[in-house]
Design a protein around this motif. Sequence first.
Motif, PDB file in Angstrom:
ATOM      1  N   UNK A 193     -38.652   8.777  -0.920  1.00  0.00           N
ATOM      2  CA  UNK A 193     -38.019   9.933  -0.283  1.00  0.00           C
ATOM      3  C   UNK A 193     -36.518   9.943  -0.539  1.00  0.00           C
ATOM      4  N   UNK A 194     -35.887   8.789  -0.507  1.00  0.00           N
ATOM      5  CA  UNK A 194     -34.446   8.723  -0.744  1.00  0.00           C
ATOM      6  C   UNK A 194     -34.103   9.191  -2.159  1.00  0.00           C
ATOM      7  N   UNK A 195     -34.912   8.766  -3.138  1.00  0.00           N
ATOM      8  CA  UNK A 195     -34.690   9.228  -4.516  1.00  0.00           C
ATOM      9  C   UNK A 195     -34.850  10.744  -4.612  1.00  0.00           C
ATOM     10  N   UNK A 196     -35.798  11.276  -3.868  1.00  0.00           N
ATOM     11  CA  UNK A 196     -36.045  12.718  -3.903  1.00  0.00           C
ATOM     12  C   UNK A 196     -34.928  13.492  -3.198  1.00  0.00           C
ATOM     13  N   UNK A 197     -34.368  12.932  -2.145  1.00  0.00           N
ATOM     14  CA  UNK A 197     -33.214  13.545  -1.488  1.00  0.00           C
ATOM     15  C   UNK A 197     -32.033  13.558  -2.461  1.00  0.00           C
ATOM     16  N   UNK A 198     -31.808  12.427  -3.124  1.00  0.00           N
ATOM     17  CA  UNK A 198     -30.709  12.328  -4.091  1.00  0.00           C
ATOM     18  C   UNK A 198     -30.912  13.282  -5.266  1.00  0.00           C
ATOM     19  N   UNK A 199     -32.160  13.563  -5.618  1.00  0.00           N
ATOM     20  CA  UNK A 199     -32.467  14.483  -6.719  1.00  0.00           C
ATOM     21  C   UNK A 199     -32.422  15.952  -6.274  1.00  0.00           C
ATOM     22  N   UNK A 200     -32.206  16.175  -4.992  1.00  0.00           N
ATOM     23  CA  UNK A 200     -32.120  17.540  -4.495  1.00  0.00           C
ATOM     24  C   UNK A 200     -33.459  18.214  -4.269  1.00  0.00           C
ATOM     25  N   UNK A 201     -34.539  17.431  -4.164  1.00  0.00           N
ATOM     26  CA  UNK A 201     -35.873  17.985  -3.952  1.00  0.00           C
ATOM     27  C   UNK A 201     -36.231  18.100  -2.472  1.00  0.00           C
ATOM     28  N   UNK A 234     -50.583   7.431   1.167  1.00  0.00           N
ATOM     29  CA  UNK A 234     -51.159   6.104   0.947  1.00  0.00           C
ATOM     30  C   UNK A 234     -50.133   5.064   0.536  1.00  0.00           C
ATOM     31  N   UNK A 235     -48.886   5.278   0.906  1.00  0.00           N
ATOM     32  CA  UNK A 235     -47.828   4.309   0.625  1.00  0.00           C
ATOM     33  C   UNK A 235     -47.488   3.538   1.893  1.00  0.00           C
ATOM     34  N   UNK A 236     -46.873   2.378   1.710  1.00  0.00           N
ATOM     35  CA  UNK A 236     -46.334   1.687   2.877  1.00  0.00           C
ATOM     36  C   UNK A 236     -45.000   2.343   3.237  1.00  0.00           C
ATOM     37  N   UNK A 237     -44.515   2.097   4.439  1.00  0.00           N
ATOM     38  CA  UNK A 237     -43.299   2.754   4.906  1.00  0.00           C
ATOM     39  C   UNK A 237     -42.078   2.462   4.027  1.00  0.00           C
ATOM     40  N   UNK A 238     -41.841   1.206   3.618  1.00  0.00           N
ATOM     41  CA  UNK A 238     -40.686   0.972   2.743  1.00  0.00           C
ATOM     42  C   UNK A 238     -40.791   1.714   1.406  1.00  0.00           C
ATOM     43  N   UNK A 239     -41.988   1.783   0.840  1.00  0.00           N
ATOM     44  CA  UNK A 239     -42.186   2.517  -0.404  1.00  0.00           C
ATOM     45  C   UNK A 239     -41.921   3.999  -0.227  1.00  0.00           C
ATOM     46  N   UNK A 240     -42.384   4.560   0.874  1.00  0.00           N
ATOM     47  CA  UNK A 240     -42.168   5.978   1.157  1.00  0.00           C
ATOM     48  C   UNK A 240     -40.684   6.247   1.379  1.00  0.00           C
ATOM     49  N   UNK A 241     -40.015   5.355   2.085  1.00  0.00           N
ATOM     50  CA  UNK A 241     -38.580   5.519   2.345  1.00  0.00           C
ATOM     51  C   UNK A 241     -37.797   5.542   1.039  1.00  0.00           C
ATOM     52  N   UNK A 242     -38.108   4.617   0.157  1.00  0.00           N
ATOM     53  CA  UNK A 242     -37.429   4.546  -1.135  1.00  0.00           C
ATOM     54  C   UNK A 242     -37.692   5.793  -1.979  1.00  0.00           C
ATOM     55  N   UNK A 292     -41.513  19.793 -16.015  1.00  0.00           N
ATOM     56  CA  UNK A 292     -40.693  20.239 -14.878  1.00  0.00           C
ATOM     57  C   UNK A 292     -39.583  19.264 -14.503  1.00  0.00           C
ATOM     58  N   UNK A 293     -39.535  18.106 -15.147  1.00  0.00           N
ATOM     59  CA  UNK A 293     -38.456  17.158 -14.878  1.00  0.00           C
ATOM     60  C   UNK A 293     -38.601  16.369 -13.595  1.00  0.00           C
ATOM     61  N   UNK A 294     -39.799  16.332 -13.052  1.00  0.00           N
ATOM     62  CA  UNK A 294     -40.057  15.605 -11.805  1.00  0.00           C
ATOM     63  C   UNK A 294     -41.266  14.711 -12.020  1.00  0.00           C
ATOM     64  N   UNK A 295     -41.149  13.405 -11.730  1.00  0.00           N
ATOM     65  CA  UNK A 295     -42.301  12.513 -11.891  1.00  0.00           C
ATOM     66  C   UNK A 295     -43.461  12.913 -10.974  1.00  0.00           C
ATOM     67  N   UNK A 296     -44.670  12.622 -11.423  1.00  0.00           N
ATOM     68  CA  UNK A 296     -45.860  13.031 -10.681  1.00  0.00           C
ATOM     69  C   UNK A 296     -45.928  12.364  -9.306  1.00  0.00           C
ATOM     70  N   UNK A 297     -45.383  11.175  -9.139  1.00  0.00           N
ATOM     71  CA  UNK A 297     -45.358  10.537  -7.811  1.00  0.00           C
ATOM     72  C   UNK A 297     -44.548  11.389  -6.838  1.00  0.00           C
ATOM     73  N   UNK A 298     -43.461  11.966  -7.334  1.00  0.00           N
ATOM     74  CA  UNK A 298     -42.651  12.824  -6.479  1.00  0.00           C
ATOM     75  C   UNK A 298     -43.347  14.163  -6.229  1.00  0.00           C
TER      76      UNK A 298
END
Length: 141
Positions: A67-75, A57-65, A28-34
């Motif tokens: 999520x930002x990649x997922x926003x940039x990917x259009x997800x 189960x992530x820390x806030x900075x990890x989740x922010x990063x 599907x072109x999306x990593x399993x973490x996403x």
Amino acid sequence: MKRRLYFLLNRARTVLQRYADSGVTREIGVPVAQVSVLFAVEKHPGATLAELAKVIGLNNPGMTSLAQRMVEAGLLVKCPVPGDQRAWSLNMTDRGLQACAAAKPLLAKMNRQLEAGFTAEELDVVARFLEAVTQRFDTKE
């Protein structure tokens, strides 16, 4: 038999993560973490980054990063939280909804592979053990 539970759990996690990530990304072109985030957003639409970080189960900075990649990917799309200028809530885009739906049968197949050869009672014990590990060692709560 000497039980090396930490080693076995860590090794199993690594192997499963690699297997799931390669298969899901290829299909599907999306990593399993996403995909994990998409599943969390599906269950908790409009959740804030902090709320999703706790669910996943992530820390806030990890989740922010992530999520930002997922926003940039259009997800995902970020929406401001009324009354809190620093907080953002997340919702899936159409692309995110499609990826979430496409990932479900892939992970269902993997769950069937994991369960193969075990009785329902054995799987209940495994599930209880894994839940106990999470409860005993989760320092984010």
